[in-house]
Design an enzyme around this catalytic site. Sequence first.
Site, PDB file in Angstrom:
ATOM      1  CB  CYS A 251      -0.657  -0.110   1.362  1.00  0.00           C
ATOM      2  SG  CYS A 251      -1.957  -1.460   1.323  1.00  0.00           S
ATOM      3  N   PRO A 254       2.226   7.699  -0.397  1.00  0.00           N
ATOM      4  CG  PRO A 254       3.149   9.414   0.993  1.00  0.00           C
ATOM      5  CD  PRO A 254       2.055   8.261   0.918  1.00  0.00           C
ATOM      6  N   GLY A 255       4.743   6.785  -0.997  1.00  0.00           N
ATOM      7  CA  GLY A 255       6.079   6.520  -1.630  1.00  0.00           C
ATOM      8  C   GLY A 255       7.175   6.519  -0.552  1.00  0.00           C
ATOM      9  N   GLY A 256       7.133   7.006   0.463  1.00  0.00           N
ATOM     10  CA  GLY A 256       8.336   7.373   1.517  1.00  0.00           C
ATOM     11  C   GLY A 256       8.897   6.075   1.812  1.00  0.00           C
ATOM     12  CG  ASP A 275      -1.791   3.168  -3.112  1.00  0.00           C
ATOM     13  OD1 ASP A 275      -1.286   3.213  -1.998  1.00  0.00           O
ATOM     14  OD2 ASP A 275      -2.666   4.032  -3.208  1.00  0.00           O
ATOM     15  CG  ASP A 301      -7.951  -4.249  -3.410  1.00  0.00           C
ATOM     16  OD1 ASP A 301      -7.075  -4.385  -2.571  1.00  0.00           O
ATOM     17  OD2 ASP A 301      -9.289  -4.931  -3.253  1.00  0.00           O
ATOM     18  CG  ASP A 320       2.285   1.673   6.167  1.00  0.00           C
ATOM     19  OD1 ASP A 320       1.302   1.710   6.945  1.00  0.00           O
ATOM     20  OD2 ASP A 320       2.829   2.554   5.753  1.00  0.00           O
ATOM     21  CB  CYS A 373       0.452   5.706  11.156  1.00  0.00           C
ATOM     22  SG  CYS A 373      -0.886   5.842   9.779  1.00  0.00           S
TER      23      CYS A 373
END
Length: 433
Positions: A251, A254-256, A275, A301, A320, A373
């Site tokens: 997932c 934004p790619g961090g 994603d 998905d 994540d 998170c």
Amino acid sequence: MGDQSRPMRAVAASVLLAVENGESLSQCLPPALQSLAPNERPVLQALCYGTCRWFHRLDSELNDRLKKPLKKPDRVIHHLMMVALFQLRFSQQANYAVLNESVEACRALDKPHLTGLVNGVLRSAEREGAPEPTTDASRFSHPVWMVKKLRHNWPDNWQQILEANNAQAPMTLRVNALRFSRDEYLALLNEAGIEATATRFAPYGIQLSHPVQVDQLPWFADGAVSVQDEAAQLCTTLLDLAPGQRILDACAAPGGKTCAILENQLELAEVVAIDESAARLPRVQENLDRLDLRASLLQADAANTEQWWDGQPFDRILLDVPCSASGVIRRHPDIKLLRRETDIVPLAAIQLGLLAAMWSVLKPGGRLLYATCSVFPQENHRIIQRFLKKQADAVLATPDVQWGCDMGAGRQLLPDPVSHDGFFYAVLEKPEL
């Protein structure tokens, strides 16, 4: 959302109304910022974030001051007064300016019949000062359900979590280890007059004493560093990366973390980043491009493996999962308004479903890192416990680390007011055949 002629408080009130109606700040704030002159944009952002951060306390005070609630078509004026109360209680803005400009904004919002109400409520709020909060929800400025849940889940820490959620999050960087050592980059920051220290747990992390615009960071455009919280950076320390591995970031936007993986081990065979959101994938590519890194991006998905998987199993999987984001409220204070208690059970079902799907594409001898998170056990160690019960070949690994609380099935970092966000990690291994 507005135009150059609309007063900033009117624009802020419209943004907050959109948040109350279910839009996130990241959706409704950017167009509002574009409607203002560049010098006004940081002020608008501070107003919207600050009012969301203290929403439940301000709302409690405002409701006590109103003889009756405003009708739905006038609801934007409730938010206008919330913005003004935020400034009266938490900003350095001169009170007379807050009062006068709020009345002007009331007219700009086409509600001239309510200027008397706005003036009267705000004058009495200024005169009488802030009332003493009478409930934990107003004292800590969180929704009632969240306070109760945190108190139940974390009887010794709930107040610290709530206080950390109201603190300003620090700006933390991840040094690109392919370009600089952490010490080298700290020296560059020092030369640029930017005060910073090494993070405690993340090996490439640097925390700034005060946030700066990214274009002030040495070599930022050339990929020297990325902005990423310390807790999020820890993923690479748990994946046990080695040359030749095939990695899945399930997932990714934004790619961090995708970029952190590639910086950590340059000789990977392939990194596949998936994603579900087509709108968010370009952001992943932008981050990869700035850092001069390569990954295979797929819009899919992740749970529906038939849709995207090529049959080649992965050595390492970072999962994540979508979650309540209850560990990053200080960065996204609108979560207090957007999240509902009823969201948690459906999220847990999605998390468990993703875990089962990812397990099916993990190579025997491989490792899966589950991350959220969130600070709610229902999304964290309880998910891992449920998965281990039904997945006979899943083995829980216990990494030797110095951070977080050992939950028996994974480790929980609680938000720290002076360092990392709230985060959960669990490492699962699939035995060799």
